[in-house]
Scaffold this active site. Structure first.
Site, PDB file in Angstrom:
ATOM      1  N   GLU A  71       0.832  -1.206   0.000  1.00  0.00           N
ATOM      2  CA  GLU A  71       0.000   0.000   0.000  1.00  0.00           C
ATOM      3  C   GLU A  71       0.868   1.259   0.000  1.00  0.00           C
ATOM      4  O   GLU A  71       0.721   2.150   0.843  1.00  0.00           O
ATOM      5  CB  GLU A  71      -1.001  -0.008   1.170  1.00  0.00           C
ATOM      6  CG  GLU A  71      -1.981  -1.164   1.039  1.00  0.00           C
ATOM      7  CD  GLU A  71      -3.255  -1.060   1.877  1.00  0.00           C
ATOM      8  OE1 GLU A  71      -3.351  -0.171   2.735  1.00  0.00           O
ATOM      9  OE2 GLU A  71      -4.162  -1.882   1.644  1.00  0.00           O
ATOM     10  N   GLU A  94      -5.055  -8.656  -0.583  1.00  0.00           N
ATOM     11  CA  GLU A  94      -5.886  -8.303   0.576  1.00  0.00           C
ATOM     12  C   GLU A  94      -7.328  -8.183   0.101  1.00  0.00           C
ATOM     13  O   GLU A  94      -7.636  -7.324  -0.732  1.00  0.00           O
ATOM     14  CB  GLU A  94      -5.420  -6.999   1.235  1.00  0.00           C
ATOM     15  CG  GLU A  94      -4.121  -7.168   1.997  1.00  0.00           C
ATOM     16  CD  GLU A  94      -3.734  -5.956   2.847  1.00  0.00           C
ATOM     17  OE1 GLU A  94      -4.636  -5.242   3.332  1.00  0.00           O
ATOM     18  OE2 GLU A  94      -2.518  -5.751   3.011  1.00  0.00           O
TER      19      GLU A  94
HETATM   20  O1  AHR Z   1      -5.526  -5.817   6.736  1.00  0.00           O
HETATM   21  C1  AHR Z   1      -5.456  -4.653   7.488  1.00  0.00           C
HETATM   22  C2  AHR Z   1      -4.754  -3.527   6.746  1.00  0.00           C
HETATM   23  O2  AHR Z   1      -5.487  -3.194   5.623  1.00  0.00           O
HETATM   24  C3  AHR Z   1      -3.401  -3.852   6.189  1.00  0.00           C
HETATM   25  O3  AHR Z   1      -2.390  -3.710   7.127  1.00  0.00           O
HETATM   26  C4  AHR Z   1      -3.239  -2.829   5.104  1.00  0.00           C
HETATM   27  O4  AHR Z   1      -2.408  -3.271   4.071  1.00  0.00           O
HETATM   28  C5  AHR Z   1      -4.665  -2.576   4.668  1.00  0.00           C
HETATM   29  O5  AHR Z   1      -4.946  -1.226   4.629  1.00  0.00           O
END
Ligand code: AHR
Length: 514
Positions: A195, A317
């Site tokens: 990110e 994610e």
């Molecule tokens: O999964 C929780 C958070 O969500 C992670 O650390 C981040 O990569 C995303 O914003």
């Protein structure tokens, strides 16, 4: 006269409901093969966040909870039962604050740090590189390490790879040996920043592309260890990010990530995990279905630069994100998991399967005790969530061959909105068995599906189903088997190629056809 009119209205209503249900038509091209569904689509993600690592996996060697070298046996066994193919670690946002050298050597001498992203708690680094790679070996899962580009250095990332994967004489390989591991590990999946458009450094796509090129240059292949380098990809529908990354750095990456969470309401008030009405449920499903559009549009951009699909889209994610459970630390992201989560998981996994020409990996956030977990723990207790059972049902697709499906069917209507009620994907495994996974998101209506199996003459169909009386039912520590997989009797074969299925409302079904 009035009674006659009423009768006519009644008959019309019956006729229209029959017509409605007759609309579900599924065709499975059982003799056409579309390429492999990578098992890595069924991957997981575990961060140093709340009780994911500490308490979730790691209890320490001295704990009374049964463990192997400090790692909980019950959690390992449960994840092996769903054939966990890979595990992403150490974050997430944590990854861009993590300095790997703090997590090696004697545990009592490791420095402590503050986990600023997640609750400001003390991270004592007792779970580090050796512990993570031991966990992966116990799970028989491929490690996916997310390197620190946000606050680390090129040298630090480069040395981490040398430490883990180099077999010869070198300062890092010797340090590894000094810490008790003679032979290097194999690590294929390597993330270069997480990110980077947000918690990983708030970078622009141009700036990150340049940094990616620099860092990736020093991510070396030692011996026969071949890295699969994954660049930080877009936040949801940021198509400009994908465009820029592909243009400026596409030639230097193996994978490009995509992060997208299903948030029912909004980021300030995401909604409760267990206490929601139909409007909120409907919004959850609508937002989950958006994953299909995201993948289609990011893939279209990638196709322009990479027509042979050499670069994987890595959805590393995904999952639901609700308000934390009342009374728990807001920084720990602990949430319950209901039948709604199972429906969300089933839809997402069908989407990934159907895009498996481009989607080569996906990682649910997060495995234990955080966000859409498959496992919840409380000291020595462990619960398998409804989402776990979806991974259990869908494991048959891992490395199987995708079969094309075409579906026309009913909509799930709420208020003035319509969304697809049914989601489906199908595959053929190495033994020739066909597996079809179906989700009926409609809360109240069952779906009758007339299916044509093209190119085969089937002899037998069996199935499993996951459903419950209420959409917000869940498995608790007191009632751990409230929702679990049962035999499914709603599918009948006739003439080898016609299959009728009656999908219950709010259910996930897996069919096995021989
Ligand atoms: O999964 C929780 C958070 O969500 C992670 O650390 C981040 O990569 C995303 O914003």
């Amino acid at each position: 006269m009035k009674r006659k009119k009423l009768f006519q209205v009644f008959m019309l209503a019956i006729a229209s409901s029959i017509t409605l249900n007759a609309q579900n038509r599924l065709t499975i091209e059982a003799d056409q093969e579309k390429g492999a569904i990578s098992r890595h689509i069924y991957g997981h993600f575990s961060e140093h966040l709340g009780h994911c690592i500490y308490g979730g996996y790691w209890v320490g060697e001295e704990a009374s909870i049964p463990n192997t070298r400090g790692i909980r046996n019950d959690v390992v066994e449960a994840l092996k039962d769903v054939r966990i193919p890979n595990l992403r670690w150490p974050g997430g946002c944590f990854a861009d604050e993590y300095h790997w050298m703090d997590g090696i050597g004697p545990r009592d001498q490791r420095p402590k740090m503050v986990n600023t992203h997640w609750g400001g708690v003390v991270e004592d680094n007792s779970f580090g590189t050796h512990e993570f790679l031991d966990l992966c070996e116990q799970l028989d899962a491929a490690p996916y390490i997310s390197g620190n580009l946000g606050s680390g250095t090129v040298e630090e990332m480069s040395k981490w790879i040398e430490y883990i994967t180099f077999d010869g004489e070198s300062p890092m390989a010797n340090l590894r040996r000094q810490n008790g591991r003679e032979k290097p590990w194999k690590v294929k999946f390597w993330g270069v920043g997480n990110e980077s458009w947000g918690c990983g450094g708030n970078m622009t796509p141009d700036f990150y592309s340049d940094l990616y090129r620099q860092y990736a240059t020093f991510c070396r292949n030692y011996g026969d260890n071949r890295l699969y380098k994954i660049a930080c990809g877009a936040n949801g529908d940021d198509y400009n990010w994908t465009e820029t990354l592909m243009r400026k750095a596409g030639g230097r990456m193996n994978g490009l990530s995509l992060h997208y969470y299903t948030v029912p309401l909004n980021w300030n008030d995401k909604g409760s995990a267990t206490n929601f009405d139909e409007a909120e449920y409907f919004a959850t499903i609508r937002k989950t279905l958006f994953m299909n559009e995201l993948i289609t549009r990011h893939s279209t951009i990638m196709d322009r630069y990479d027509p042979y699909k050499r670069i994987g889209l890595i959805v590393d994610e995904w999952g639901t994100w609700y308000n934390v459970e009342p009374g728990t630390n807001p920084g720990f992201l602990y949430q319950q998991n209901t039948l709604r989560d199972a429906i969300v998981a089933g839809i997402n996994l069908n989407i990934f399967n159907n895009h498996s020409d481009r989607v080569k990996m996906a990682n649910l956030a997060q495995t234990v005790n955080v966000l859409q977990s498959v496992i919840l723990t409380d000291e020595e207790k462990m619960v398998l969530t409804p989402t776990y059972w979806v991974f259990y049902l869908y494991k048959v697709h891992q490395d199987a061959t995708l079969l094309p499906v075409s579906f026309t069917g009913n909509k799930y209507r709420h208020g003035n909105e319509d969304i697809d009620a049914v989601s489906v994907s199908a595959s053929k495994d190495a033994t020739g068995k066909i597996h079809v996974t179906l989700v009926n998101a409609d809360l109240s209506n069952e779906q009758r599906i007339e299916t044509q199996l093209r190119g085969i003459s089937a002899k037998k169909v069996t199935g499993k189903v996951l459903t419950s009386a209420k959409i917000n039912d869940y498995n608790s520590f007191e009632q751990p088997s409230n929702i679990t997989v049962k035999d499914f009797k709603g599918a009948t074969l006739s003439g080898g190629s016609a299959l009728s299925v009656v999908l219950p409302a709010k259910a996930v079904v897996m069919l096995e056809i021989e």
